[in-house]
Design a protein around this motif. Structure first.
Motif, PDB file in Angstrom:
ATOM      1  N   UNK A   1     -44.068 -32.318   5.572  1.00  0.00           N
ATOM      2  CA  UNK A   1     -43.263 -31.582   6.009  1.00  0.00           C
ATOM      3  C   UNK A   1     -41.878 -31.396   5.541  1.00  0.00           C
ATOM      4  N   UNK A   2     -40.961 -30.412   6.003  1.00  0.00           N
ATOM      5  CA  UNK A   2     -40.191 -30.402   5.692  1.00  0.00           C
ATOM      6  C   UNK A   2     -39.098 -31.292   6.963  1.00  0.00           C
ATOM      7  N   UNK A   3     -37.857 -31.564   6.162  1.00  0.00           N
ATOM      8  CA  UNK A   3     -36.994 -32.489   6.894  1.00  0.00           C
ATOM      9  C   UNK A   3     -36.563 -31.365   8.362  1.00  0.00           C
ATOM     10  N   UNK A   4     -36.565 -32.022   9.428  1.00  0.00           N
ATOM     11  CA  UNK A   4     -35.896 -31.948  10.504  1.00  0.00           C
ATOM     12  C   UNK A   4     -34.460 -30.614  10.346  1.00  0.00           C
ATOM     13  N   UNK A   5     -34.189 -30.054  10.845  1.00  0.00           N
ATOM     14  CA  UNK A   5     -33.520 -29.709  10.341  1.00  0.00           C
ATOM     15  C   UNK A   5     -32.119 -29.676  11.522  1.00  0.00           C
ATOM     16  N   UNK A   6     -31.276 -29.626  11.727  1.00  0.00           N
ATOM     17  CA  UNK A   6     -30.839 -31.450  11.054  1.00  0.00           C
ATOM     18  C   UNK A   6     -31.466 -32.789  10.913  1.00  0.00           C
ATOM     19  N   UNK A   7     -31.919 -33.372  10.424  1.00  0.00           N
ATOM     20  CA  UNK A   7     -32.336 -34.321  10.442  1.00  0.00           C
ATOM     21  C   UNK A   7     -31.614 -35.608   9.902  1.00  0.00           C
ATOM     22  N   UNK A   8     -31.002 -36.743  11.628  1.00  0.00           N
ATOM     23  CA  UNK A   8     -30.098 -37.482  11.226  1.00  0.00           C
ATOM     24  C   UNK A   8     -30.951 -38.879  10.299  1.00  0.00           C
ATOM     25  N   UNK A   9     -30.049 -38.632   9.311  1.00  0.00           N
ATOM     26  CA  UNK A   9     -30.345 -40.423   8.057  1.00  0.00           C
ATOM     27  C   UNK A   9     -29.981 -41.633   8.444  1.00  0.00           C
ATOM     28  N   UNK A  10     -29.791 -42.538   9.224  1.00  0.00           N
ATOM     29  CA  UNK A  10     -29.186 -43.850   9.200  1.00  0.00           C
ATOM     30  C   UNK A  10     -29.438 -44.697   7.854  1.00  0.00           C
ATOM     31  N   UNK A  11     -28.382 -45.475   7.677  1.00  0.00           N
ATOM     32  CA  UNK A  11     -28.911 -46.454   6.809  1.00  0.00           C
ATOM     33  C   UNK A  11     -27.517 -47.334   7.488  1.00  0.00           C
ATOM     34  N   UNK A  12     -28.082 -48.795   7.734  1.00  0.00           N
ATOM     35  CA  UNK A  12     -28.005 -50.367   7.861  1.00  0.00           C
ATOM     36  C   UNK A  12     -26.808 -51.098   6.391  1.00  0.00           C
ATOM     37  N   UNK A  13     -25.443 -50.874   7.360  1.00  0.00           N
ATOM     38  CA  UNK A  13     -24.961 -51.115   6.331  1.00  0.00           C
ATOM     39  C   UNK A  13     -24.862 -52.952   6.114  1.00  0.00           C
ATOM     40  N   UNK A  14     -25.111 -53.170   7.519  1.00  0.00           N
ATOM     41  CA  UNK A  14     -23.994 -54.281   6.965  1.00  0.00           C
ATOM     42  C   UNK A  14     -25.207 -55.589   6.375  1.00  0.00           C
ATOM     43  N   UNK A  15     -26.543 -55.668   5.852  1.00  0.00           N
ATOM     44  CA  UNK A  15     -26.922 -55.974   5.533  1.00  0.00           C
ATOM     45  C   UNK A  15     -26.118 -56.256   3.545  1.00  0.00           C
ATOM     46  N   UNK A  16     -25.367 -55.202   3.589  1.00  0.00           N
ATOM     47  CA  UNK A  16     -25.267 -55.159   1.906  1.00  0.00           C
ATOM     48  C   UNK A  16     -23.733 -55.532   2.205  1.00  0.00           C
ATOM     49  N   UNK A  17     -23.021 -55.578   3.215  1.00  0.00           N
ATOM     50  CA  UNK A  17     -21.255 -55.689   3.300  1.00  0.00           C
ATOM     51  C   UNK A  17     -21.591 -57.124   3.126  1.00  0.00           C
ATOM     52  N   UNK A  18     -20.652 -57.816   2.796  1.00  0.00           N
ATOM     53  CA  UNK A  18     -19.591 -58.543   3.409  1.00  0.00           C
ATOM     54  C   UNK A  18     -18.860 -58.647   4.597  1.00  0.00           C
ATOM     55  N   UNK A  19     -18.016 -59.587   5.190  1.00  0.00           N
ATOM     56  CA  UNK A  19     -17.046 -59.534   6.141  1.00  0.00           C
ATOM     57  C   UNK A  19     -15.988 -59.707   5.495  1.00  0.00           C
ATOM     58  N   UNK A  20     -15.399 -59.698   4.418  1.00  0.00           N
ATOM     59  CA  UNK A  20     -14.403 -59.625   3.421  1.00  0.00           C
ATOM     60  C   UNK A  20     -14.420 -58.423   2.366  1.00  0.00           C
ATOM     61  N   UNK A  21     -15.257 -57.715   2.871  1.00  0.00           N
ATOM     62  CA  UNK A  21     -16.190 -56.534   1.613  1.00  0.00           C
ATOM     63  C   UNK A  21     -14.884 -55.488   1.452  1.00  0.00           C
TER      64      UNK A  21
END
Length: 604
Positions: A181-201
């Motif tokens: 299927x195509x994406x919903x229009x619009x589709x909300x994409x969410x990416x949690x960056x807390x697993x990647x960013x440091x506390x002093x990033x």
């Protein structure tokens, strides 16, 4: 009990060493030309605070690198007009106005650029820690488009040079004639960056990148096709306190799920989820709960504690084993000690399946696409685990009709393989006669008898397929298969691939099915493999021992070989040496008195 969601390669029965197959590349004739209309949907919004956002009203916020390609039809552009071939109106975003769009030519004109990587990167770094005071941040944006053979990636960098992928489009199925299927229009994409960013990033750059998902097949124009990728309303928001998110789900028996199960083949069914804690707080007493048919069976997983940014695999402590024919609906929920701030991302779809007398089905019964192979022959089908010895007499299939259906007059067959325990290879077991497609055979569940019954063995995995030696065949697909559980054999190069659209190919254990009894003394299977390169095999089933004549003729009818064969009662395998034959199509004919059977053979 093993955690199935953590297994990189599904184990289908105890002891099998699985032979991995490559994913199938969708072809141009499987491209969907009809745009999915915009949906009025309630978007999932978290309770965080927006610390940075952009709605593309100023294109100077982004640097576009279109890999040297010129023209609006290649690479990224920012405006309020849809420039691609797939969508007339682009993305129906919250802010409206300008948006970013990715284009790569027009597939119908075969004008797609090859060997390209298109990127769109923030012009300046974003000081996440300075703006939000925390690394507990999620990147979100609205998007539209669909997945084909392309790779849509989201990346971040702390120096503007080296970028790390944090998200992509590989979590959605390919949109093709097989399904998706195509994406919903619009589709909300969410990416949690807390697993990647440091506390002093350090401050970060955000990048959207597009290229092929099949770089080893870069010379194939089909891998550079895109439906387009539309992006708008990019935001960085702080994470909520309590947010459990379902990232993966699984149900089934030893890696395979079934929507119809014969009572004779029922086995314990596991239910399992991967739960990610995307909030700032530790979550306690997190459990998976399941209810079957309103209380007929109730089960839960062991409770788990999930610290912030960690993932837990939750599996029902007791698998569910149906004990009678009937329809079953399973409702699953997640519970914990906290009230979830974003409950919409931990909802689990209900599961429904049926237990009956004879049908074993991997497809969900709702055809939504089809599989074909253009002008070349192919086979397509599903794996099935057998848990009790039983006699199999037929395979059920569905062939679509109509404008986008299979061509009337197409020859087709069904076939059964077993899976070799040591190698994972597919071993020929039995097949049907070759049938010719009529209109009455289309858009219905068609039962195709095997040439001879097969006694399938407990704790063995089988592959049931439908196939054709040439063009014209389409096979209905219904639902989605996990990789390495449904397969496609391209007869153009005799290569097996896995496919993610589930073919409508089923095992039928009905004992009353009449295997076609011939008044003659023998029946003949198909040449295997076909096409043949070197030596092939012709399976012949004899009621009694008998001497026969075998003739091979070319397309013009010229006789190129005559041999005498002494055949035994039961199954016989006749070796077909093609070393002296030129490439082409031949007819192999077995004769006994006035009775003859002919089979097509393609020599490569």
């Amino acid at each position: 009990m093993k955690n199935l969601l953590l297994i990189s390669c599904l184990v289908l029965t105890a002891g099998i060493t699985w032979s991995q197959k490559a994913p199938r590349i969708a072809s141009l004739d499987e491209l969907i030309g009809t745009e999915k209309p915009a949906l009025n949907i309630e978007q999932l919004k978290d309770e965080g605070i927006t610390i940075w956002s952009d709605d593309f009203s100023e294109d100077t916020t982004w640097i576009l690198d279109n890999n040297g390609q010129a023209g609006i039809e290649y690479g990224w552009n920012i405006n309020a007009v849809s420039d691609g071939w797939y969508s007339n109106n682009g993305i129906s975003s919250t802010s409206g106005g300008n948006y970013a769009e990715l284009v790569n030519g027009v597939p119908a004109n075969e004008s797609q650029a090859l060997d390209v990587v298109y990127t769109m990167t923030t012009a300046n770094p974003i000081d996440v820690i300075g703006l939000g005071g925390t690394n507990q941040v999620t990147l979100e944006f609205e998007q539209y488009g669909a997945r084909f053979n392309d790779l849509q990636q989201i990346l971040i960098s702390t120096d503007g040079i080296v970028f790390t992928p944090v998200g992509d489009n590989l979590d959605v199925p390919v949109l093709s004639a097989s399904g998706g299927a195509a994406y919903d229009n619009p589709d909300l994409k969410q990416i949690n960056l807390a697993t990647i960013l440091e506390t002093d990033n350090a401050p970060i750059w955000i990048q959207f990148s597009w290229t092929t998902n099949f770089p080893s097949f870069a010379e194939n124009p089909n891998v550079w096709i895109t439906y387009g990728w539309y992006i708008d309303d990019v935001r960085l928001v702080t994470n909520p306190d309590n947010d459990l998110e379902i990232t993966e789900t699984y149900w089934g028996t030893e890696g395979l799920n079934y929507y119809q199960i014969p009572l004779t083949q029922v086995a314990p069914i596991d239910f399992e989820v991967a739960v990610f804690n995307g909030g700032a707080n530790t979550q306690t007493n997190v459990a998976l709960n399941a209810d079957v048919n309103g209380g007929a069976f109730v089960g839960s997983s062991d409770p788990a504690e999930i610290i912030s940014l960690d993932t837990a695999i939750l599996t029902l402590s007791t698998p569910f084993t149906p004990d009678a024919n009937g329809n079953y609906t399973i409702v699953q929920t997640i519970s914990s000690d906290s009230t979830d701030d974003v409950p919409g991302n931990n909802e689990i779809d209900d599961i429904s399946f049926a237990v009956g007398d004879f049908i074993y089905a991997r497809d969900n019964g709702s055809p939504g696409g089809s599989t074909t192979n253009g002008v070349d022959g192919f086979e397509s089908g599903n794996l099935f685990d057998v848990w009790a010895d039983q006699t199999l007499k037929a395979i059920d299939i569905r062939i679509p009709g109509g404008t986008n259906g299979a061509e009337l007059g197409t020859e087709f067959y069904v076939k059964l393989y077993s899976v070799d325990v040591a190698t994972g290879d597919f071993i020929y077991e039995m097949e049907s006669d070759v049938l010719t497609l009529t209109q009455q055979m289309q858009n219905t569940s068609l039962t195709v008898p095997l040439l001879s019954p097969v006694n399938v063995i407990a704790n063995t995995t089988y592959l049931a397929v439908i196939g054709s030696f040439g063009e014209g065949l389409r096979v209905s697909t219904a639902g989605t298969s996990e990789p390495q559980t449904s397969f496609f054999l391209d007869l153009a190069d005799n290569t097996w691939y896995y496919q993610t659209g589930t073919p409508y190919v089923r095992l039928n254990f009905d004992p009353t099915i009449g295997i076609e009894e011939n008044n003659t003394a023998f029946t003949v299977g198909n040449v295997f493999p076909n096409p043949v390169s070197g030596e092939g095999t012709l399976h012949v089933f004899m009621n009694n021992a008998q001497n026969m004549s075998m003739e091979i003729t070319d397309l013009s009818g010229k006789l190129v070989s005559v041999q005498s064969k002494s055949l035994n009662q039961g199954e016989n395998k006749i070796a077909l040496d093609t070393a002296q034959l030129s490439s082409g199509i031949y007819t192999v004919t077995l004769l006994s008195g006035t009775t003859s059977f002919s089979r097509k053979m393609i020599v490569q």
